[in-house]
Design a protein around this motif. Structure first.
Motif, short mmCIF file in Angstrom:
data_model
loop_
_atom_site.label_atom_id
_atom_site.label_comp_id
_atom_site.label_asym_id
_atom_site.label_seq_id
_atom_site.Cartn_x
_atom_site.Cartn_y
_atom_site.Cartn_z
N UNK A 65 0.79 -1.22 0.00
CA UNK A 65 0.00 0.00 0.00
C UNK A 65 0.83 1.27 0.00
N UNK A 66 2.15 1.16 0.11
CA UNK A 66 2.99 2.35 0.12
C UNK A 66 3.08 2.93 -1.29
N UNK A 67 3.31 4.22 -1.35
CA UNK A 67 3.44 4.89 -2.64
C UNK A 67 4.77 4.58 -3.30
N UNK A 68 4.74 4.46 -4.61
CA UNK A 68 5.93 4.20 -5.41
C UNK A 68 5.91 5.18 -6.58
N UNK A 69 7.05 5.80 -6.88
CA UNK A 69 7.17 6.67 -8.04
C UNK A 69 8.19 6.06 -8.98
N UNK A 70 7.78 5.88 -10.22
CA UNK A 70 8.69 5.37 -11.24
C UNK A 70 9.09 6.53 -12.14
N UNK A 71 10.40 6.65 -12.38
CA UNK A 71 10.95 7.72 -13.19
C UNK A 71 11.63 7.12 -14.42
N UNK A 72 11.27 7.62 -15.58
CA UNK A 72 11.89 7.19 -16.83
C UNK A 72 12.48 8.42 -17.50
N UNK A 73 13.78 8.34 -17.84
CA UNK A 73 14.48 9.47 -18.45
C UNK A 73 15.27 9.00 -19.66
N UNK A 74 15.60 9.94 -20.51
CA UNK A 74 16.55 9.64 -21.58
C UNK A 74 17.91 9.46 -20.93
N UNK A 75 18.83 8.85 -21.64
CA UNK A 75 20.19 8.67 -21.10
C UNK A 75 20.84 10.02 -20.80
N UNK A 76 20.64 11.00 -21.68
CA UNK A 76 21.23 12.33 -21.45
C UNK A 76 20.65 12.98 -20.19
N UNK A 77 19.35 12.87 -20.00
CA UNK A 77 18.73 13.45 -18.80
C UNK A 77 19.17 12.72 -17.55
N UNK A 78 19.33 11.40 -17.63
CA UNK A 78 19.80 10.63 -16.47
C UNK A 78 21.20 11.08 -16.06
N UNK A 79 22.06 11.33 -17.05
CA UNK A 79 23.41 11.83 -16.74
C UNK A 79 23.35 13.21 -16.11
N UNK A 80 22.44 14.04 -16.60
CA UNK A 80 22.27 15.38 -16.03
C UNK A 80 21.81 15.30 -14.57
N UNK A 81 20.85 14.43 -14.29
CA UNK A 81 20.37 14.26 -12.91
C UNK A 81 21.50 13.71 -12.03
N UNK A 82 22.29 12.79 -12.55
CA UNK A 82 23.42 12.24 -11.79
C UNK A 82 24.43 13.34 -11.46
N UNK A 83 24.73 14.20 -12.43
CA UNK A 83 25.65 15.31 -12.19
C UNK A 83 25.10 16.26 -11.14
#
Length: 96
Positions: A65-83
């Motif tokens: 019953x807990x909330x879950x958020x799934x995030x899907x990004x392009x590879x470029x956006x994932x690298x940006x979020x990592x940075x």
């Protein structure tokens, strides 16, 4: 991300991880919490300039019953979020 009217926000009714309903578990409460969290995350990512084209945030409920958020990004956006995460960690003194 912005709400059900935003086509990048996939907020359909209680998407369960395992698809099994357990009597007495409040799945909708978890889904609503996840939906709010997905909106907050989408707003924060836009605020720092992460490219949102192709980004997908989906609210769901886990089997407990807990909330879950799934995030899907392009590879470029994932690298940006990592940075951005690494920069923030360094500023907070948490970089290794």
């Amino acid at each position: 991300m912005g709400g059900p009217e935003d086509d990048r926000f996939d907020g359909e009714a209680a998407d369960l991880e395992a698809g099994i309903w357990v009597r007495g578990v409040d799945y909708m409460s978890g889904w609503r919490d996840a939906r709010e969290a997905a909106t907050e995350l989408g707003d924060a990512l836009r605020l720092v300039g992460v490219e949102t084209a192709g980004m997908r945030l989906r609210a769901a409920s886990g089997t407990d019953g807990s909330g879950v958020v799934r995030l899907e990004l392009s590879a470029a956006s994932a690298r940006e979020v990592a940075m951005l995460a690494r920069v923030t960690a360094a500023r907070l003194g948490r970089a290794s």
